[in-house]
Design an enzyme around this catalytic site. Structure first.
Site, PDB file in Angstrom:
ATOM      1  N   LYS A   1      42.848  42.211  37.619  1.00 48.39           N
ATOM      2  CA  LYS A   1      42.560  42.860  36.335  1.00 48.39           C
ATOM      3  C   LYS A   1      41.860  44.207  36.512  1.00 48.39           C
ATOM      4  O   LYS A   1      41.901  45.058  35.633  1.00 48.39           O
ATOM      5  CB  LYS A   1      41.722  41.940  35.432  1.00 48.39           C
ATOM      6  CG  LYS A   1      42.338  40.566  35.182  1.00 48.39           C
ATOM      7  CD  LYS A   1      43.781  40.656  34.758  1.00 48.39           C
ATOM      8  CE  LYS A   1      44.458  39.322  34.476  1.00 48.39           C
ATOM      9  NZ  LYS A   1      44.529  38.387  35.587  1.00 48.39           N
TER      10      LYS A   1
ATOM     11  N   TYR B   1      49.257  25.113  32.817  1.00 53.29           N
ATOM     12  CA  TYR B   1      48.291  26.137  33.193  1.00 53.29           C
ATOM     13  C   TYR B   1      46.959  25.516  33.632  1.00 53.29           C
ATOM     14  O   TYR B   1      46.385  24.704  32.902  1.00 53.29           O
ATOM     15  CB  TYR B   1      48.056  27.081  32.002  1.00 53.29           C
ATOM     16  CG  TYR B   1      46.950  28.075  32.271  1.00 53.29           C
ATOM     17  CD1 TYR B   1      47.186  29.210  33.030  1.00 53.29           C
ATOM     18  CD2 TYR B   1      45.668  27.858  31.790  1.00 53.29           C
ATOM     19  CE1 TYR B   1      46.176  30.106  33.306  1.00 53.29           C
ATOM     20  CE2 TYR B   1      44.641  28.750  32.058  1.00 53.29           C
ATOM     21  CZ  TYR B   1      44.912  29.870  32.822  1.00 53.29           C
ATOM     22  OH  TYR B   1      43.892  30.747  33.097  1.00 53.29           O
TER      23      TYR B   1
ATOM     24  N   TYR C   1      46.062  30.427  40.070  1.00 49.12           N
ATOM     25  CA  TYR C   1      47.101  31.456  40.191  1.00 49.12           C
ATOM     26  C   TYR C   1      47.639  31.607  41.621  1.00 49.12           C
ATOM     27  O   TYR C   1      48.762  31.211  41.914  1.00 49.12           O
ATOM     28  CB  TYR C   1      46.550  32.811  39.710  1.00 49.12           C
ATOM     29  CG  TYR C   1      46.025  32.833  38.304  1.00 49.12           C
ATOM     30  CD1 TYR C   1      46.888  33.012  37.221  1.00 49.12           C
ATOM     31  CD2 TYR C   1      44.658  32.694  38.036  1.00 49.12           C
ATOM     32  CE1 TYR C   1      46.406  33.061  35.917  1.00 49.12           C
ATOM     33  CE2 TYR C   1      44.176  32.743  36.737  1.00 49.12           C
ATOM     34  CZ  TYR C   1      45.043  32.923  35.683  1.00 49.12           C
ATOM     35  OH  TYR C   1      44.565  32.966  34.411  1.00 49.12           O
TER      36      TYR C   1
HETATM   37  C1  LIG Z   1      45.316  37.117  35.450  1.00 47.84           C
HETATM   38  C2  LIG Z   1      45.633  36.640  36.817  1.00 47.84           C
HETATM   39  C3  LIG Z   1      46.964  36.545  37.272  1.00 47.84           C
HETATM   40  C4  LIG Z   1      48.140  36.844  36.410  1.00 47.84           C
HETATM   41  O1  LIG Z   1      48.307  38.221  36.222  1.00 47.84           O
HETATM   42  P1  LIG Z   1      48.978  38.753  34.896  1.00 47.84           P
HETATM   43  O2  LIG Z   1      48.944  40.209  35.006  1.00 47.84           O
HETATM   44  O3  LIG Z   1      48.146  38.211  33.767  1.00 47.84           O
HETATM   45  O4  LIG Z   1      50.352  38.202  34.822  1.00 47.84           O
HETATM   46  C5  LIG Z   1      47.194  36.146  38.568  1.00 47.84           C
HETATM   47  N1  LIG Z   1      46.162  35.822  39.373  1.00 47.84           N
HETATM   48  C6  LIG Z   1      44.880  35.880  38.981  1.00 47.84           C
HETATM   49  C7  LIG Z   1      43.825  35.476  39.930  1.00 47.84           C
HETATM   50  C8  LIG Z   1      44.568  36.295  37.687  1.00 47.84           C
HETATM   51  O5  LIG Z   1      43.289  36.347  37.291  1.00 47.84           O
END
Ligand SMILES: *Cc1c(COP(=O)(O)O)cnc(C)c1O
Length: 332
Positions: free
Chosen positions: A51, A256, A282
């Site tokens: 982010k 999720y 993620y």
């Molecule tokens: C938010 C996030 C993602 C996903 O990225 P997007 O741009 O929202 O698709 C992947 N990995 C981590 C660790 C995240 O915080």
């Protein structure tokens, strides 16, 4: 192509370029392609993550508009919210986070950092309540003479996604010969930005987003929209075909944030072969995807696969029961 974003408002938040590391032991273990890890967990903002790149352009836009308070929303272990809180602190802005209880309500991981970083945390009972509550708070602030700036879920709009068009450029400067890029896709900004960047750079390799739980068709549509918005923002408007967007939703079937065995195995393998720690929501699931695709022969010896480590480390601590030693002992 480097000029496409040069005139856009931007603040510096990330340690760039992030390292691109040769994952030799992992490559050997998999017996497949050369695997490189793009360390976007090392962007440096309050423990880093993907982010941060988006926030460079989002906070840049907020400051250009004279905003004095950032609002965003997510679940209690949101990496996006934590990085937004840190970006606000770094640029003298206030930050309001609307959070819904995730699987973990404990004061740990990202939630703990949100408080340390001075964000005002507003909690709601469910995910569906976050957006309306955030909009209402923004209106309330505006009526008090404040200048609120609302950042969408995950920072994923055409502005934030520019950060990943830049990232694609950065990656190709580090390694021009990349056959596939693998990463976790959630709100679509990372994926959309990479697609926009690929168009600018003429990159023809695969860009494979592993869904964090969202069904494939929905995520493809979001990525398509964000990529198109991003290209527009970069002054290169054009159609993006949904059929050209590669999303796999096989590695987060439980939903999720819900752990699965392949994610746990992937985290352990990468930790033990490379000394690199992935996250359970993620990047652990994305790596499970990379491992599975390699075993199924999608990536071959001689090819180069770049895995983007998108961060998420603080959330590990909210999953200690699945990832900790008791579980390891049981399985042996
Ligand atoms: C938010 C996030 C993602 C996903 O990225 P997007 O741009 O929202 O698709 C992947 N990995 C981590 C660790 C995240 O915080």
């Amino acid at each position: 192509m480097a000029t496409a974003w040069e005139d856009l408002p931007r603040v510096r938040l990330a340690h760039l370029p992030t390292p691109l590391e040769e994952a030799r032991n992992l490559s050997r273990e998999l017996g497949g392609p050369r695997v490189l890890i793009k360390r976007d967990d090392c962007t440096g903002l309050a423990t880093g993550g993907n982010k941060t790149r988006k926030l460079e352009f989002l906070v840049g836009d907020a400051l250009a508009r004279g905003s004095d308070v950032l609002l965003t929303e997510g679940n209690a272990q949101s990496n996006h919210c934590r990085q937004t809180a840190a970006a606000a602190a770094a640029h003298g802005l206030e930050c309001v986070l609307v959070l819904s209880p995730a699987r973990c309500r404990e004061m740990t991981g990202n939630l703990l950092l949100d408080y340390l970083l001075g964000a005002k945390v507003v909690t709601v009972a469910s995910g569906a309540e976050r957006m309306p509550r955030m909009r209402a708070l923004a209106e309330e602030l505006a009526s008090q003479g404040r200048r609120p700036y609302v950042i969408p879920t995950g920072g994923s709009n055409g502005i934030g996604a520019v950060g990943y068009a830049v990232a694609l450029h950065e990656l190709l400067e580090q390694e021009p010969k990349v056959d596939a890029i693998v990463f976790c896709s959630g709100s679509g900004g990372t994926h959309g930005g990479l697609i926009a960047g690929a168009r600018l750079a003429g990159y023809r390799g695969r860009i494979i987003g592993i869904s964090d739980g969202e069904p494939r068709a929905d995520l493809v549509e979001r990525v398509r929209a964000v990529a198109a918005e991003c290209l527009e923002r970069l002054g290169r408007p054009g159609e993006v075909q949904a059929s050209a967007i590669e999303v796999l939703d096989d590695y987060a079937r439980e939903g999720y944030g819900v752990p699965n065995q392949k994610m746990i195995d992937a985290i352990r393998l990468v930790a033990r072969t490379q000394g690199v720690v992935l996250d359970p929501v993620y990047s652990g699931k994305a790596m499970a995807g990379l491992i599975d695709l390699t075993r199924r022969g999608e990536f071959r010896r001689g090819q180069t696969v770049a895995f983007i480590h998108t961060g998420g480390i603080p959330a590990l601590f909210a999953y200690r029961e699945e990832l900790g030693p008791d579980r390891v002992r049981q399985e042996r």
